[in-house]
Design an enzyme around this catalytic site. Structure first.
Site, PDB file in Angstrom:
ATOM      1  N   SER A 171       0.826  -1.214   0.000  1.00 23.21           N
ATOM      2  CA  SER A 171       0.000   0.000   0.000  1.00 23.21           C
ATOM      3  C   SER A 171       0.861   1.264   0.000  1.00 23.21           C
ATOM      4  O   SER A 171       2.011   1.244   0.431  1.00 23.21           O
ATOM      5  CB  SER A 171      -0.897   0.022   1.237  1.00 23.21           C
ATOM      6  OG  SER A 171      -1.729  -1.104   1.283  1.00 23.21           O
TER       7      SER A 171
HETATM    8  N1  SAH Z   1      -0.708  -4.850   4.226  1.00 21.60           N
HETATM    9  C1  SAH Z   1      -0.068  -5.140   2.960  1.00 21.60           C
HETATM   10  C2  SAH Z   1      -0.977  -4.783   1.796  1.00 21.60           C
HETATM   11  C3  SAH Z   1      -0.850  -5.790   0.707  1.00 21.60           C
HETATM   12  S1  SAH Z   1      -2.080  -5.723  -0.557  1.00 21.60           S
HETATM   13  C4  SAH Z   1       1.281  -4.452   2.877  1.00 21.60           C
HETATM   14  O1  SAH Z   1       1.610  -3.618   3.733  1.00 21.60           O
HETATM   15  O2  SAH Z   1       2.064  -4.772   1.977  1.00 21.60           O
HETATM   16  C5  SAH Z   1      -3.372  -6.715   0.111  1.00 21.60           C
HETATM   17  C6  SAH Z   1      -3.074  -8.188   0.352  1.00 21.60           C
HETATM   18  O3  SAH Z   1      -4.299  -8.807   0.715  1.00 21.60           O
HETATM   19  C7  SAH Z   1      -2.525  -8.977  -0.841  1.00 21.60           C
HETATM   20  O4  SAH Z   1      -1.290  -9.528  -0.494  1.00 21.60           O
HETATM   21  C8  SAH Z   1      -3.589 -10.054  -1.076  1.00 21.60           C
HETATM   22  O5  SAH Z   1      -3.044 -11.305  -1.475  1.00 21.60           O
HETATM   23  C9  SAH Z   1      -4.247 -10.163   0.297  1.00 21.60           C
HETATM   24  N2  SAH Z   1      -5.596 -10.719   0.290  1.00 21.60           N
HETATM   25  C10 SAH Z   1      -6.604 -10.541  -0.606  1.00 21.60           C
HETATM   26  N3  SAH Z   1      -7.704 -11.260  -0.248  1.00 21.60           N
HETATM   27  C11 SAH Z   1      -7.386 -11.886   0.921  1.00 21.60           C
HETATM   28  C12 SAH Z   1      -8.095 -12.773   1.779  1.00 21.60           C
HETATM   29  N4  SAH Z   1      -9.340 -13.153   1.535  1.00 21.60           N
HETATM   30  N5  SAH Z   1      -7.453 -13.236   2.878  1.00 21.60           N
HETATM   31  C13 SAH Z   1      -6.170 -12.873   3.167  1.00 21.60           C
HETATM   32  N6  SAH Z   1      -5.443 -12.049   2.371  1.00 21.60           N
HETATM   33  C14 SAH Z   1      -6.053 -11.555   1.265  1.00 21.60           C
END
Ligand code: SAH
Length: 214
Positions: A64
């Site tokens: 993000s």
């Molecule tokens: N907090 C992260 C943001 C990553 S983007 C950071 O600081 O880098 C969001 C993430 O949510 C992705 O890695 C994606 O694979 C995950 N995601 C999407 N749907 C999900 C679900 N149902 N359960 C767990 N993770 C999920």
């Protein structure tokens, strides 16, 4: 990975930028100073790691924007020792920010590649959050209730399982909406189990996907 004076300097600039954008929680700004964001990115992004941008982290996912991480963290009104459930470990950067702020963090990621990568980097900082590989829609019932829940992917709707796992008086921060844009929602759970929702602007997250653990 090295954290040079140049990285530290770029980090200070990012912190100034976050301040200008309205983040004035000093503890959060200090956490951004303590956790080098370039450690969570591919080497090719190293020079841009401290610009307010999202980057590819593998498996079609993105880390993000720093502002988004700071904004969501601020909305959580975190206190040391609180139990926080994060949905979407991704790069692990947000997880480390929460750990740095003294939270007891539980984080779920559905992409195996990212789960394994994040685990390594988070342990490098000697933090000990509980990382799970699985579907965040279900939450972590065996560790509930949580003081705070932070969803870092765009949810088509607020999953009831997560509301159920939030303490009364607890806060959930979740971007809600199908398609490209979501509305950031701050949800407070009331005594009777219902929720009070405040909407806080438009953001753009990768989608929260159901039942498709990879
Ligand atoms: N907090 C992260 C943001 C990553 S983007 C950071 O600081 O880098 C969001 C993430 O949510 C992705 O890695 C994606 O694979 C995950 N995601 C999407 N749907 C999900 C679900 N149902 N359960 C767990 N993770 C999920």
């Amino acid at each position: 990975m090295q954290d040079t004076f140049k990285h530290k300097g770029m980090r200070k600039q990012l912190i100034n930028e976050l301040r200008e954008k309205g983040i004035n929680n000093e503890q959060i700004l200090n956490a951004f100073d303590a956790i080098p964001r370039h450690f969570f990115l591919d080497l090719i992004f190293e020079q841009q790691a401290y610009s307010n941008q999202a980057f590819q982290i593998g498996a079609g996912q993105t880390i993000s924007h720093p502002y988004t991480v700071a904004f969501q963290t601020d909305l959580l009104e975190l206190k040391k020792g609180e139990k926080v459930l994060e949905i979407g470990t991704g790069s692990g950067f947000q997880t480390c920010i929460l750990c740095q702020l003294g939270a007891k963090v539980f984080s779920i990621e559905r992409q195996r590649e990212l789960f394994l990568k994040a685990k390594k980097i988070i342990h490098h900082f000697n933090f000990t959050p509980r990382l799970s590989y699985g579907d965040g829609y279900i939450g972590l019932p065996s560790f509930a209730p949580f003081d705070k829940i932070l969803v870092t992917c765009g949810a088509p709707e607020v999953p009831q399982a997560l509301v159920d796992q939030l303490k009364v008086g607890g806060i959930m921060v979740i971007p809600v909406g199908e398609g490209r844009d979501q509305i950031m929602q701050k949800i407070v759970k009331l005594e009777d189990g219902t929720i009070e929702t405040t909407e806080l602007g438009v953001f753009s997250f990768v989608p929260m996907l159901e039942n498709k653990v990879k």
